[in-house]
Design a protein around this motif. Structure first.
Motif, short mmCIF file in Angstrom:
data_model
loop_
_atom_site.label_atom_id
_atom_site.label_comp_id
_atom_site.label_asym_id
_atom_site.label_seq_id
_atom_site.Cartn_x
_atom_site.Cartn_y
_atom_site.Cartn_z
N LEU A 75 18.22 -46.93 26.14
CA LEU A 75 18.51 -45.49 26.20
C LEU A 75 19.69 -45.15 25.31
O LEU A 75 20.59 -45.97 25.11
N ARG A 88 20.45 -53.07 33.43
CA ARG A 88 20.70 -52.02 34.40
C ARG A 88 22.19 -51.78 34.61
O ARG A 88 23.03 -52.61 34.27
N GLU A 100 20.56 -39.97 26.93
CA GLU A 100 19.46 -40.28 27.84
C GLU A 100 19.99 -40.95 29.11
O GLU A 100 19.49 -40.68 30.21
N LEU A 101 20.99 -41.82 28.98
CA LEU A 101 21.57 -42.44 30.16
C LEU A 101 22.29 -41.41 31.02
O LEU A 101 22.20 -41.46 32.25
N ARG A 102 22.98 -40.49 30.38
CA ARG A 102 23.66 -39.43 31.12
C ARG A 102 22.66 -38.64 31.96
O ARG A 102 22.89 -38.36 33.13
N THR A 104 20.91 -46.99 20.61
CA THR A 104 20.59 -47.28 22.00
C THR A 104 21.56 -48.29 22.59
O THR A 104 22.16 -49.09 21.87
N ALA A 162 19.75 -39.70 33.04
CA ALA A 162 19.22 -40.57 34.10
C ALA A 162 20.20 -40.66 35.26
O ALA A 162 19.79 -40.64 36.43
N LEU A 163 21.50 -40.77 34.96
CA LEU A 163 22.50 -40.83 36.03
C LEU A 163 22.60 -39.50 36.76
O LEU A 163 22.75 -39.47 38.00
N ILE A 208 26.83 -53.08 31.31
CA ILE A 208 25.37 -53.09 31.47
C ILE A 208 24.98 -54.55 31.69
O ILE A 208 25.30 -55.43 30.91
N ALA A 236 19.51 -48.85 31.81
CA ALA A 236 20.28 -48.28 30.71
C ALA A 236 19.85 -48.83 29.36
O ALA A 236 20.00 -48.15 28.34
N VAL A 261 29.78 -40.05 30.06
CA VAL A 261 29.55 -41.43 29.63
C VAL A 261 30.30 -41.65 28.31
O VAL A 261 30.01 -41.00 27.31
N VAL A 303 20.28 -48.42 37.69
CA VAL A 303 19.64 -47.48 36.77
C VAL A 303 19.43 -48.20 35.43
O VAL A 303 20.36 -48.80 34.89
#
Length: 352
Positions: free
Chosen positions: A98, A84, A102-104, A55, A106-107, A79, A95, A122, A93
């Motif tokens: 994640l 965020r 998972e971040l990809r 993560t 979310a973006l 970050i 981060a 990412v 967002v």
């Protein structure tokens, strides 16, 4: 000719080979004793749980862009301390916690209002949020970034090795390996540092994990540790012929909750402690002699007339480790340690 430990650590940590050894599985893992032991964690045979789901966290730096959309590339996006990240129109967002995938996602979701079917790329530029601590009798203690797989030997080599000094015109290590420990998730790991460094037992060279805490006690510390139900738990400087009642009195005496009939003294290494039980009520009545202590003894006063020796030894050693962690790091340490039971510990009656 014996290689100096600090030099051996540097050589060992830089060796990327896998070495076969007997009893090489990390202690307490339940794995086969015929598995390989590692000088280096560069090429582990299996990934740890934290590696399987790596993560992100505050301080990590990412390179971001939208696939096949010119002018959207952003390099070195950090970050923030609150976890965020901001990329194009996707602002603040979360981060932290994640994975990259998972971040990809979310973006992509945040940018879908502004782009048709966006696909965010990412790429990690620097992962610095994962850390471990090395404190005590090492050359350079502190917090280190977990920037690659790491074993105990490699971590000590990065910290410059164990501290050394001169005794009888010879260089000696100043770490007390018998009272050193590794803490993971508020649990003391069953690592025997004496076997690792004095016998070369690589099965004890376990791979570290993020937020691990390595502490090497000082061999120069001439101290006695008084813990449990005393008015001021803490350290007593070793003086001539100290006894159990003397050191308890020096820490303010018993609390009202103390049970004075079975005071525990723990002596020796954390892995294989020797224990003694003293009835201080009988000592105060003149029915038994006071018990003479040795440097680095742990005196533990309980709240009840315990009967199972292994359980109270667990509690005493947990208190010892917790006291060290609080004193050396000023970290808030939880009161509950999920330790393995000391099944082989035999509490000995006081030998008169």
């Amino acid at each position: 000719m014996r290689m100096h430990l600090a030099a051996w650590l540097v050589v060992a940590a830089s060796t990327p080979v896998v070495m076969a050894a007997e009893n090489s599985s990390p202690p307490g893992t339940g794995q086969s004793e015929n598995q390989n032991a590692f000088l280096s964690a560069q090429t582990p045979t299996t990934r740890a749980a934290w590696q399987k789901r790596l993560t992100l966290g505050p301080g990590d730096v990412l390179n971001l862009s939208l696939f096949e959309i010119a002018g959207t590339a952003r390099e070195g996006v950090p970050i923030s301390p609150d976890g965020r990240i901001t990329f194009l129109q996707a602002r603040d967002v979360m981060a932290a916690g994640l994975t990259i995938d998972e971040l990809r996602a979310a973006l992509d979701s945040a940018l879908a209002k502004y782009y048709q079917s966006p696909r965010t790329v990412v790429i990690p530029a620097a992962i610095t949020s994962k850390k471990y601590l090395v404190l005590g009798s090492v050359v350079t203690g502190g917090v280190y970034p977990f920037d690659r797989p790491m074993t105990i030997i490699e971590a000590i080599a990065r910290a410059g090795g164990l501290e050394t000094g001169l005794a009888d015109q010879k260089s000696v290590e100043l770490a007390d390996l018998s009272h050193s420990f590794l803490i993971r998730n508020s649990q003391r790991m069953p690592v025997d540092f004496e076997r690792l460094f004095q016998r070369g037992d690589l099965s004890q060279n376990v791979a570290l994990e993020p937020d691990d805490y390595l502490f090497f006690a000082s061999a120069l510390a001439n101290e006695i540790y008084v813990l449990g139900e005393v008015m001021n738990p803490g350290v007593v400087t070793f003086s001539s012929k100290p006894t159990v009642l003397n050191v308890i009195a020096s820490r303010g005496g018993y609390t009202q909750r103390s049970y004075q009939g079975r005071v525990l003294v723990v002596r020796g290494s954390l892995q294989n402690p020797q224990t003694f039980v003293i009835d201080t009520r009988a000592v105060l009545k003149g029915e038994a002699p006071d018990f003479k202590l040795q440097p680095k003894d742990i005196v533990y006063v309980s709240t009840n007339p315990w009967k199972v020796g292994a359980e109270v030894v667990d509690t005493a050693l947990r208190s010892f480790v917790q006291a060290f962690m609080v004193e050396t790091t000023n970290l808030k340490v939880g009161p509950v340690f999920n330790w393995p039971k000391w099944g082989n510990t035999k509490t000995q009656p006081l030998i008169r």
